[in-house]
Enzyme design. Structure first.
Site, PDB file in Angstrom:
ATOM      1  N   MET A 169      13.873  57.233 164.030  1.00 33.42           N
ATOM      2  CA  MET A 169      13.133  56.179 163.320  1.00 33.42           C
ATOM      3  C   MET A 169      12.007  55.611 164.183  1.00 33.42           C
ATOM      4  O   MET A 169      12.106  55.584 165.408  1.00 33.42           O
ATOM      5  CB  MET A 169      14.068  55.016 162.969  1.00 33.42           C
ATOM      6  CG  MET A 169      15.137  55.335 161.969  1.00 33.42           C
ATOM      7  SD  MET A 169      14.507  55.587 160.320  1.00 33.42           S
ATOM      8  CE  MET A 169      14.298  53.894 159.777  1.00 33.42           C
ATOM      9  N   ASN A 170      10.983  55.133 163.505  1.00 34.68           N
ATOM     10  CA  ASN A 170       9.908  54.375 164.159  1.00 34.68           C
ATOM     11  C   ASN A 170       9.144  55.185 165.209  1.00 34.68           C
ATOM     12  O   ASN A 170       8.656  54.634 166.186  1.00 34.68           O
ATOM     13  CB  ASN A 170      10.454  53.093 164.807  1.00 34.68           C
ATOM     14  CG  ASN A 170      11.243  52.243 163.837  1.00 34.68           C
ATOM     15  OD1 ASN A 170      10.881  52.161 162.664  1.00 34.68           O
ATOM     16  ND2 ASN A 170      12.314  51.645 164.286  1.00 34.68           N
TER      17      ASN A 170
ATOM     18  N   ASP B 251       7.093  63.381 152.891  1.00 30.73           N
ATOM     19  CA  ASP B 251       7.647  62.346 153.761  1.00 30.73           C
ATOM     20  C   ASP B 251       9.111  62.130 153.396  1.00 30.73           C
ATOM     21  O   ASP B 251       9.529  62.425 152.279  1.00 30.73           O
ATOM     22  CB  ASP B 251       6.846  61.041 153.585  1.00 30.73           C
ATOM     23  CG  ASP B 251       7.028  60.083 154.758  1.00 30.73           C
ATOM     24  OD1 ASP B 251       7.509  60.525 155.823  1.00 30.73           O
ATOM     25  OD2 ASP B 251       6.681  58.895 154.620  1.00 30.73           O
ATOM     26  N   GLU B 252       9.890  61.618 154.333  1.00 33.20           N
ATOM     27  CA  GLU B 252      11.330  61.397 154.129  1.00 33.20           C
ATOM     28  C   GLU B 252      12.035  62.702 153.739  1.00 33.20           C
ATOM     29  O   GLU B 252      12.902  62.738 152.873  1.00 33.20           O
ATOM     30  CB  GLU B 252      11.570  60.313 153.074  1.00 33.20           C
ATOM     31  CG  GLU B 252      10.942  58.987 153.461  1.00 33.20           C
ATOM     32  CD  GLU B 252      11.026  57.913 152.375  1.00 33.20           C
ATOM     33  OE1 GLU B 252      10.825  56.738 152.721  1.00 33.20           O
ATOM     34  OE2 GLU B 252      11.270  58.239 151.207  1.00 33.20           O
ATOM     35  N   ALA B 253      11.610  63.763 154.406  1.00 34.49           N
ATOM     36  CA  ALA B 253      12.102  65.108 154.063  1.00 34.49           C
ATOM     37  C   ALA B 253      13.597  65.272 154.316  1.00 34.49           C
ATOM     38  O   ALA B 253      14.201  66.228 153.825  1.00 34.49           O
ATOM     39  CB  ALA B 253      11.322  66.152 154.858  1.00 34.49           C
TER      40      ALA B 253
ATOM     41  N   ALA C 175      21.686  52.797 154.079  1.00 36.12           N
ATOM     42  CA  ALA C 175      21.988  51.439 153.631  1.00 36.12           C
ATOM     43  C   ALA C 175      20.743  50.862 152.999  1.00 36.12           C
ATOM     44  O   ALA C 175      19.653  50.958 153.560  1.00 36.12           O
ATOM     45  CB  ALA C 175      22.418  50.579 154.807  1.00 36.12           C
ATOM     46  N   ILE C 176      20.889  50.327 151.807  1.00 35.75           N
ATOM     47  CA  ILE C 176      19.746  49.693 151.164  1.00 35.75           C
ATOM     48  C   ILE C 176      19.882  48.207 151.404  1.00 35.75           C
ATOM     49  O   ILE C 176      20.847  47.585 150.998  1.00 35.75           O
ATOM     50  CB  ILE C 176      19.731  49.989 149.654  1.00 35.75           C
ATOM     51  CG1 ILE C 176      19.802  51.505 149.448  1.00 35.75           C
ATOM     52  CG2 ILE C 176      18.472  49.427 149.010  1.00 35.75           C
ATOM     53  CD1 ILE C 176      20.155  51.888 148.043  1.00 35.75           C
ATOM     54  N   GLY C 177      18.939  47.648 152.083  1.00 30.72           N
ATOM     55  CA  GLY C 177      19.031  46.225 152.390  1.00 30.72           C
ATOM     56  C   GLY C 177      18.215  45.898 153.601  1.00 30.72           C
ATOM     57  O   GLY C 177      17.205  46.527 153.871  1.00 30.72           O
TER      58      GLY C 177
END
Ligand code: ZN
Length: 203
Positions: free
Chosen positions: A11-12, A87-89, A171-173
Site C-alpha cells: 500500500m501507499n 488499477d486494483e488488479a 475491510a470497508i471503513g
C-alpha cells in the site's frame, strides 16, 4: 508482441500515480487508453482512479464475472486502443487475468496491471496470484518501511489504532494500512520475537 505487465507493490507505494502518469503519456501523444478499476466496493457504472497526490481520471469498472476481453475487443473495433490500464488488479478473477493475457496476445494491445501483491495477513490476492503466474513482465514499485528497509508487507490498523491480526481480506471503513518491511510486519503480527520492535502496539 504486446505484453501483460504486473506492477505490484504494497500500500501507499504510488502505484496509482504511476498508472495515471503512464496513461497520460499515451493520451498526450493522441493515443487511446482504456482504464479499469475494481467495482467491488464502488457503486454506479463509472469509477474514478484517484491518486494520493490529487490526480484522478474516470475509469470503467470491473466486477466478478465481467468479460474484459469482450469489452476491450468491442471498443477496439470502432476506436483503436493503444494500451489498457488496470488499477486494483489484485481484485481480478483468475479468468479475468487470462482475458487480459488474451488482449495482449490476440489484439496486440499492451496491458498494464497495478495492484497489491499480498493482503494484511501476508496472503496473495486472487488477481495477484494469477498475474504473478502468467504476466510477461513483473515490476516491483518500491516503497520503504519506517526503518528504511524496503516495505513489502502491509498491516491494517483498526479504528482503535491497533494492528489487526485477523479479519476479512478487505475491510470497508476507516481502517488505515501501513506498509512495513517483512521483519517489522512479523513483529507487528506477533509472529516473531520483537528484538527490533518499533511498533504500534507497544505505545
Ligand atoms: Zn522495517
Amino acid at each position: 508482441m504486446a505484453k501483460l505487465y504486473f506492477h505490484y507493490a504494497t500500500m501507499n507505494a504510488g502505484k496509482t500515480t504511476i498508472l495515471l502518469q503512464a496513461s497520460y503519456n499515451y493520451r498526450e501523444r493522441g493515443m487511446t487508453t482504456m482504464l479499469f478499476v475494481a467495482g467491488h466496493y464502488r457503486k454506479g457504472d463509472t469509477g474514478l482512479i484517484s491518486s494520493r497526490i490529487g490526480l484522478e481520471t474516470e475509469a470503467e469498472m470491473f466486477r466478478d464475472g465481467d468479460d474484459l476481453y469482450a469489452r476491450v475487443a468491442e471498443h477496439h473495433e470502432h476506436t483503436t486502443v493503444h494500451c489498457i490500464f488496470v488499477d486494483e488488479a489484485q481484485f481480478l478473477e483468475e479468468e479475468q487475468v487470462w482475458q487480459l493475457a488474451r488482449i495482449a496476445d490476440r489484439l496486440n494491445i499492451p496491458v498494464m496491471c497495478y495492484g497489491l501483491r499480498t493482503d494484511f495477513k501476508g496472503n496473495l490476492f486472487s488477481g495477484s496470484r494469477a498475474l504473478l503466474a502468467i504476466a510477461d513482465d513483473l515490476r516491483e514499485v518500491r516503497t520503504i518501511c519506517r526503518c528504511g528497509r524496503k516495505a513489502t508487507m502491509v498491516v491494517r490498523l483498526g479504528p482503535d489504532g491497533k494492528v489487526a491480526r485477523q479479519g476479512e481480506q478487505v475491510a470497508i471503513g476507516k481502517d488505515v494500512y501501513v506498509s512495513l518491511c517483512r521483519r517489522h510486519w512479523e513483529e507487528e503480527m506477533g509472529r516473531a520475537e520483537p528484538d527490533d520492535f518499533i511498533g504500534f502496539t507497544r505505545g
